[in-house]
Design a protein around this motif. Structure first.
Motif, PDB file in Angstrom:
ATOM      1  N   THR A  54       2.395   1.848  -3.438  1.00 11.90           N
ATOM      2  CA  THR A  54       1.422   2.373  -4.402  1.00 11.90           C
ATOM      3  C   THR A  54       1.093   3.831  -4.106  1.00 11.90           C
ATOM      4  OG1 THR A  54       0.462   0.176  -4.706  1.00 11.90           O
ATOM      5  CG2 THR A  54      -0.880   2.077  -5.356  1.00 11.90           C
ATOM      6  N   GLU A  55       0.785   4.138  -2.831  1.00 12.25           N
ATOM      7  CA  GLU A  55       0.340   5.487  -2.469  1.00 12.25           C
ATOM      8  C   GLU A  55       1.480   6.500  -2.548  1.00 12.25           C
ATOM      9  OE1 GLU A  55      -3.390   4.366   0.527  1.00 12.25           O
ATOM     10  OE2 GLU A  55      -1.511   5.137   1.369  1.00 12.25           O
TER      11      GLU A  55
ATOM     12  N   ARG B 230       0.841  -1.202   0.000  1.00 16.28           N
ATOM     13  CA  ARG B 230       0.000   0.000   0.000  1.00 16.28           C
ATOM     14  C   ARG B 230       0.872   1.246   0.000  1.00 16.28           C
ATOM     15  NH1 ARG B 230      -5.496   1.045   3.271  1.00 16.28           N
ATOM     16  NH2 ARG B 230      -5.752   3.257   2.770  1.00 16.28           N
TER      17      ARG B 230
ATOM     18  N   ALA C 135      -0.271   9.398   2.748  1.00 16.64           N
ATOM     19  CA  ALA C 135       0.244   8.033   2.616  1.00 16.64           C
ATOM     20  C   ALA C 135       1.094   7.653   3.825  1.00 16.64           C
ATOM     21  CB  ALA C 135       1.064   7.903   1.334  1.00 16.64           C
TER      22      ALA C 135
END
Length: 679
Positions: A580-581, A577, A595
């Protein structure tokens, strides 16, 4: 969200808890099996419980088993073979100190590692031992029995249990390393049953001569044990191997006779006590004879021996020996006309955890524990005792001990046994007295870090089956032949072979490290070295909550393998995660800070969950997050995000300064030997 905001379906924990680790004999240092097979698992649960219910409510104890024939025999050999000039107490103390150093090296967080024959526990232990024996005698559960003990005619002395070796007489057991009344697999029997006994002193066959000793009436508690097994069958914290092993000992007294001796048996059958004959079935080589009680079985044994019938006995409850005739032991109190006896090391080791708790409470700083009365830890309704043992000790801790507790009638509740299967080495049983010599615990640290090994051992799943520990650095099997030289290349020297002991290390040195560094370096770059002010996403908070609850359930069932898998899977998803963020937020500081807020929630949760397994690295994370460890690791705050923890301190995220992380900092490091090989 506080701990109590989500209680539905969650396991319950006691108000106070005692955790024990098996007691190593005082004749040797610790090999990896002691640490990896018992102590690391016990330490994982002790650290988890301290976080879960408060350190003041947890006592984690163990100690050196100082007395008994193994120690006497080890001391004798050291004096005769090495010219050792110290006393037996000096010998035990040296080994005790080495054991303590090994435990400390692996971050085993014992509140007390005592010695049953060493101060400060010695006096507590001797006093409790006398109280236990007198109490059992007063309540009619001690019986004086004249039994036979091995005597070496050439050496002119009685032999202690470890000075005799032979074959185990219990049917189905293949142990060739049986001592006077127990084999190395934990089977109990009478000395006269030992097959082909040999004196370790002279190599001759010893005689059996009668001696008087005190025995506990263990068979009287068969119903108590059967009822306890019914309770343990439905207890999710008790492993099936425990009840299976105990029930094997609750079988009726039986003698097995090979079919070829049937004619001699039939001729002697009329002289036997009342019995039931069970014919051999199918291809079975033996028939068996069942008796009403152990006394009838022993009478029958004498009759069959006289008739020339060879046989083997089955497992059953027998009187449990309490005293012995060796000099190195806890003095037994005088009872009736007997004196000069010592206590057999196994019984006194069963109540040693109580005397060790008494010692810990008496020697601790004021206010360290929530109660200084040992009964609040061993007898109270809101307390529990968790005993971590190996499978070969189930008979003592799960048969003899529960019966003793019942007989004493002191209000002692039955402990929760956590029995692990054997940890093997290179697919062979690890035993310091066996053919395969296991690596010593201290030697492993020349190739691996403590946290690498802790995670590896916890992940083996010894609650399910026996598993082999195969450290590449100690693997001297042949990998292949070198094509150029034709010489054999050993596994330990083959760079192509992956080290099985480092399987879990990649999570620490890569995934966990990466998540932590991303958070700290990101906060230093975007948040001025403070916590991100952005609120984390609801799904990020919920994922943390779910991982925490799943981990709690696994830890409750002593499933360290499952618990670590939960933490690792959660950390991997959090890393994905973050990747990606953070990539999507490149050039947008506000999005990047958001993020980071999600990543910090994950870091806080992974650090809390991994704390029992990898305490040193997790405490470093806590230090750099600038939280007090008591606040950070307490499960009262388990569902609190870093921002909420800061709020407890009266700080906004912008006011909570993190400790600056130096460049290329590792919270979890590889061992230097691994770094050299990589380069």
């Amino acid at each position: 969200m506080s701990l109590n905001d989500t209680t539905e379906g969650r396991p319950t924990f006691p108000h106070r808890a005692v955790i024990t680790g098996g007691m190593p004999y005082g004749n040797k240092n610790l090999h990896f099996g002691h640490i990896g097979g018992v102590f690391v698992g016990a330490d994982f649960f002790a650290r988890f419980l301290r976080d879960r219910i408060g350190a003041e409510n947890v006592i984690f104890i163990s100690g050196t088993d100082c007395y008994g024939s193994p120690i006497m025999e080890g001391y004798r050999k050291k004096v005769e073979n090495e010219g050792y000039q110290g006393t037996i107490v000096d010998y035990v103390r040296t080994n005790h100190n080495a054991q303590k150093a090994a435990l400390d090296a692996y971050d085993i967080s014992l509140d007390l590692f005592a010695g049953s024959g060493l101060e400060p526990a010695k006096d507590f232990h001797q006093k409790l031992t006398a109280e236990v024996i007198r109490r059992l005698h007063e309540r009619g559960y001690l019986h004086k029995m004249s039994t036979k003990q091995f005597y070496d005619v050439e050496a002119h002395q009685f032999l202690n249990g470890r000075q005799v070796i032979g074959r185990c007489p219990v049917r189905g057991c293949k142990s060739e390393k049986a001592y006077a009344d127990e084999c190395d697999l934990g089977h109990q029997f009478d000395p006269e049953e030992l097959i082909n006994p040999v004196s370790q002193l002279t190599g001759t066959k010893p005689e059996l001569r009668p001696v008087d000793n005190w025995y506990f009436d263990l068979p009287a508690f068969k119903q108590t044990l059967e009822e306890l097994m019914d309770e343990w069958d439905v207890d999710p914290q008790v492993r099936p191997i425990v009840t299976k092993t105990v029930r094997e000992s609750l079988a009726a007294p039986v003698i097995y006779v090979q079919n070829k001796y049937r004619q001699q048996f039939d001729q002697a059958a009329g002289q036997l006590p009342a019995h039931t004959l069970h014919e051999a079935e199918g291809n079975q080589q033996s028939f068996w004879v069942e008796f009403d009680n152990w006394k009838d079985r022993d009478q029958a044994r004498d009759t069959l021996e006289s008739a020339g019938v060879r046989f083997r006995t089955g497992k059953t409850l027998l009187p449990f020996r309490i005293t012995g005739n060796i000099s190195w032991g806890v003095p037994a109190p005088e009872l009736e006309d007997t004196k000069g006896l010592t206590v057999w090391c196994w019984p006194e080791s069963l109540w040693a955890p109580i005397s060790f708790v008494q010692t810990a409470l008496a020697t601790a700083p004021e206010g360290r524990y929530s109660s200084t009365d040992w009964r609040d830890w061993w007898c109270a309704d809101d307390a529990k005792v968790y005993q971590f043992i190996g499978q070969d000790n189930i008979y003592f801790y799960c048969v003899a001990q529960p019966a003793l507790w019942k007989a004493l009638d002191w209000g002692l509740f039955q402990d929760t046994p956590i029995a692990n299967y054997h940890i093997l080495v290179m697919n062979k049983k690890a035993s310091s007295s066996g053919k395969i010599k296991p690596p010593m615990a201290a030697d492993l640290l020349n190739y691996y870090t403590p946290e690498q090994l802790r995670c590896h051992w916890l992940s083996l799943g010894l609650d399910q089956k026996a598993v082999s520990f195969n450290p590449k650095a100690f693997d001297t099997s042949v990998s292949h032949k070198d094509k150029k030289t034709g010489q054999e290349v050993l596994v330990k020297d083959d760079p192509r072979v992956v080290d099985p002991a480092l399987k879990e290390s990649a999570f620490l040195t890569n995934i966990f490290n990466r998540l932590a560094r991303s958070c700290f370096y990101g906060a230093q770059n975007v948040c001025g070295g403070h916590l991100p002010a952005s609120e984390p996403d609801t799904d990020a908070v919920e994922a943390a909550k779910k991982a925490t609850l799943d981990f709690e359930r696994a830890a409750y069932q002593f499933d360290a393998h499952g618990a670590l898998a939960i933490a690792e899977d959660y950390a991997r998803e959090a890393n994905k995660r973050w990747g990606t963020e953070s990539k999507a937020a490149k050039g947008d500081d506000a999005a990047y800070e958001h993020a980071l807020a999600n990543a910090f929630v994950a870091l806080r949760t992974v650090t809390l969950l991994m704390h029992p397994a990898t305490p040193t690295g997790c405490q470093k994370v806590c230090e750099h997050l600038a939280f007090d460890p008591q606040q950070f690791f307490s499960w009262d705050n388990a569902f609190q995000t870093p921002t909420q923890l800061a709020a407890q301190l009266g700080q906004t995220p912008q006011e909570h300064a993190l400790v600056e992380l130096p460049p290329r900092f590792d919270f979890f490091q590889k061992h230097p030997s691994q770094e050299k090989k990589r380069s």
